[in-house]
Design a protein around this motif. Structure first.
Motif, PDB file in Angstrom:
ATOM      1  N   GLY A 100       0.816  -1.216   0.000  1.00 37.05           N
ATOM      2  CA  GLY A 100       0.000   0.000   0.000  1.00 37.05           C
ATOM      3  C   GLY A 100       0.843   1.256   0.000  1.00 37.05           C
ATOM      4  N   CYS A 101       1.948   1.235   0.733  1.00 41.81           N
ATOM      5  CA  CYS A 101       2.844   2.394   0.764  1.00 41.81           C
ATOM      6  C   CYS A 101       3.456   2.632  -0.613  1.00 41.81           C
ATOM      7  CB  CYS A 101       3.931   2.173   1.815  1.00 41.81           C
ATOM      8  SG  CYS A 101       5.030   3.584   2.036  1.00 41.81           S
ATOM      9  N   GLN A 102       3.855   1.549  -1.273  1.00 38.34           N
ATOM     10  CA  GLN A 102       4.432   1.683  -2.607  1.00 38.34           C
ATOM     11  C   GLN A 102       3.386   2.180  -3.613  1.00 38.34           C
ATOM     12  OE1 GLN A 102       6.652  -1.841  -3.838  1.00 38.34           O
ATOM     13  NE2 GLN A 102       6.980  -2.366  -1.694  1.00 38.34           N
ATOM     14  N   ALA A 103       2.159   1.666  -3.502  1.00 39.39           N
ATOM     15  CA  ALA A 103       1.131   2.044  -4.459  1.00 39.39           C
ATOM     16  C   ALA A 103       0.642   3.476  -4.240  1.00 39.39           C
ATOM     17  CB  ALA A 103      -0.050   1.070  -4.362  1.00 39.39           C
ATOM     18  N   ALA A 104       0.499   3.863  -2.972  1.00 33.71           N
ATOM     19  CA  ALA A 104      -0.069   5.177  -2.676  1.00 33.71           C
ATOM     20  C   ALA A 104       0.954   6.296  -2.767  1.00 33.71           C
ATOM     21  CB  ALA A 104      -0.716   5.163  -1.291  1.00 33.71           C
ATOM     22  N   PHE A 105       2.185   6.000  -2.360  1.00 40.31           N
ATOM     23  CA  PHE A 105       3.198   7.058  -2.305  1.00 40.31           C
ATOM     24  C   PHE A 105       4.330   6.846  -3.318  1.00 40.31           C
ATOM     25  CE2 PHE A 105       1.270   6.641   1.896  1.00 40.31           C
ATOM     26  CZ  PHE A 105       0.843   7.935   2.123  1.00 40.31           C
ATOM     27  N   ARG A 106       4.210   5.760  -4.144  1.00 34.80           N
ATOM     28  CA  ARG A 106       5.176   5.479  -5.203  1.00 34.80           C
ATOM     29  C   ARG A 106       6.596   5.345  -4.664  1.00 34.80           C
ATOM     30  NH1 ARG A 106       3.260   9.466 -10.185  1.00 34.80           N
ATOM     31  NH2 ARG A 106       1.134   8.661 -10.340  1.00 34.80           N
ATOM     32  N   GLN A 107       6.687   4.650  -3.553  1.00 33.18           N
ATOM     33  CA  GLN A 107       7.995   4.403  -2.964  1.00 33.18           C
ATOM     34  C   GLN A 107       8.448   3.007  -3.354  1.00 33.18           C
ATOM     35  OE1 GLN A 107       7.558   4.976   1.206  1.00 33.18           O
ATOM     36  NE2 GLN A 107       7.437   7.194   1.067  1.00 33.18           N
ATOM     37  N   ASP A 108       9.716   2.873  -3.626  1.00 31.26           N
ATOM     38  CA  ASP A 108      10.273   1.583  -3.995  1.00 31.26           C
ATOM     39  C   ASP A 108      11.075   1.026  -2.833  1.00 31.26           C
ATOM     40  OD1 ASP A 108       9.294   1.769  -6.629  1.00 31.26           O
ATOM     41  OD2 ASP A 108      10.975   3.093  -7.152  1.00 31.26           O
ATOM     42  N   SER A 109      11.061  -0.259  -2.713  1.00 29.20           N
ATOM     43  CA  SER A 109      11.827  -0.921  -1.662  1.00 29.20           C
ATOM     44  C   SER A 109      12.272  -2.266  -2.172  1.00 29.20           C
ATOM     45  CB  SER A 109      10.993  -1.085  -0.389  1.00 29.20           C
ATOM     46  OG  SER A 109       9.872  -1.887  -0.649  1.00 29.20           O
ATOM     47  N   SER A 110      13.252  -2.818  -1.532  1.00 35.29           N
ATOM     48  CA  SER A 110      13.722  -4.147  -1.926  1.00 35.29           C
ATOM     49  C   SER A 110      12.700  -5.175  -1.508  1.00 35.29           C
ATOM     50  CB  SER A 110      15.058  -4.443  -1.257  1.00 35.29           C
ATOM     51  OG  SER A 110      14.916  -4.387   0.151  1.00 35.29           O
ATOM     52  N   GLY A 111      12.233  -5.956  -2.422  1.00 28.30           N
ATOM     53  CA  GLY A 111      11.222  -6.966  -2.112  1.00 28.30           C
ATOM     54  C   GLY A 111      10.612  -7.475  -3.388  1.00 28.30           C
ATOM     55  N   ASP A 112       9.348  -7.886  -3.277  1.00 27.97           N
ATOM     56  CA  ASP A 112       8.681  -8.467  -4.425  1.00 27.97           C
ATOM     57  C   ASP A 112       8.386  -7.441  -5.503  1.00 27.97           C
ATOM     58  OD1 ASP A 112       6.789 -10.602  -2.202  1.00 27.97           O
ATOM     59  OD2 ASP A 112       8.747 -10.885  -3.131  1.00 27.97           O
TER      60      ASP A 112
END
Length: 378
Positions: A100-112
């Motif tokens: 949700g954080c990636q989708a809402a705030f367009r943040q990228d992180s190491s993961g899937d």
């Protein structure tokens, strides 16, 4: 597919807080019953909590197992361990926060999900995990919250012991049941590619339709329980049997294994005790008419029995007030139901978008069809 917005992320955070608070409220109410010497009701409250937790853990783990499909055998081991200790929902909330954080705030992180993933994939992951959570919340609502609410109302009328915490718990439970249904309807529509989101007014009408019809039904069942616990149990078992038989007739395909499918049908039968639940994505006009016509007949029958059968136990709980609330709630609930289906139902209110037809779908479209494509609750 609709987007996972910042508002969805904020409500997700609120859902986590409410879930944790709900656990505390359950133990608080049980402790109050223990303190008053009503040990049976305290144990019953905790049993409903344990049953709902067990069922939701089973579904949650099997969904992880089906979704990963043997690709993460090592992770499944500790996922099973966490679910064994009844904490599986917190894993799902963690994934919901991550995606949700990636989708809402367009943040990228190491993961899937990485920066090379297209935005619609990120949105789909966030919406799918939120839909799973809300589905589990619906199971919890009707396996735990609704039975607990029924017990609290019965104890309140039977022992005529009015306390602030009882009224507060009853009001919160009624609202929680209704909001869980609305949240699930919203997230389910988000997960389906050919559905558009409803605006505020349709959501409000839907909320009052659910709140009022469920309120009327629970008050009616509480009254007949005061007259005869045995009669109440017989009525509930008969109605559950009808709901379960209907799910068998519909040949539901929500789960991949036969055992899980029968468990799902059993849970749906319990949900149908209290509210309508469309399980196959078909037109519901006839089914919902039969359902609420049956509930109306049973409710009127219960109130007539209470009216002509006036033992002292009924007279002391202000039969006129309780029956009046049941009737008014039923009438208003049916009015909101009619308004919703006449003016605000998605097939009327929203302009449907079709991304692909059946031929395209069979032709190998890359869009994955998840378990929630099998039906939509109306």
């Amino acid at each position: 597919m609709m987007k996972f917005t910042k508002w969805n992320f904020i409500f997700l955070l609120g859902g986590i807080i409410v879930y944790i608070a709900d656990i505390g409220v359950d133990f608080w109410v049980a402790s109050k019953y223990f303190y008053q010497g009503q040990y049976f009701w305290a144990v019953l409250i905790l049993c409903f909590r344990g049953l709902s937790s067990l069922v939701t853990q089973i579904f949650s783990y099997h969904w992880f197992k089906n979704d990963w499909n043997g690709t993460h055998p090592g992770k499944l081991d500790w996922i099973f361990l966490v679910h064994f200790f009844h904490c599986g929902i917190f894993i799902r909330y963690w994934f919901a926060l991550k995606y949700g954080c990636q989708a809402a705030f367009r943040q990228d992180s190491s993961g899937d999900v990485s920066e090379t993933d297209p935005p619609n994939i990120i949105q789909k992951q966030a919406i799918d995990v939120l839909t799973d959570i809300n589905m589990l919340r619906v199971f919890k609502t009707f396996l735990e919250t609704t039975p607990q609410l029924f017990v609290q109302i019965y104890v309140l009328m039977e022992y005529n012991n009015h306390n602030f915490y009882q009224y507060a718990a009853i009001i919160i439970s009624f609202c929680g049941i209704s909001f869980s249904m609305v949240d699930y309807q919203i997230s389910l529509r988000k997960s389906l590619p050919d559905k558009e989101e409803l605006e505020a007014l349709p959501k409000l009408v839907y909320l009052f339709y659910k709140l009022l019809t469920i309120t009327s039904w629970i008050l009616s069942i509480s009254l007949i329980t005061l007259l005869s616990v045995r009669s109440s149990v017989i009525v509930l078992i008969l109605l559950w049997s009808c709901g379960f038989a209907w799910t068998l007739k519909q040949h539901t395909t929500f789960c991949k294994s036969k055992e899980m499918e029968y468990l799902y049908r059993t849970v749906v039968g319990i949900i149908l005790l209290f509210t309508f639940f469309n399980i196959k994505g078909r037109k519901t006009k006839a089914y919902i008419s039969i359902y609420y016509a049956t509930h109306t007949i049973v409710t009127v029958g219960i109130l007539l029995v209470c009216l002509f059968w006036k033992p002292a136990v009924i007279e002391k709980v202000h039969l006129t007030i309780v029956s009046g609330l049941a009737v008014i709630s039923l009438v208003l609930g049916l009015i909101f139901l009619a308004v919703y289906y006449k003016y605000f139902h998605p097939t009327t209110y929203c302009k449907q978008r079709t991304f692909f037809d059946e031929v395209d779908r069979r032709g190998g479209d890359n869009m994955e069809v998840g378990r929630f494509q099998n039906f939509i609750m109306q």
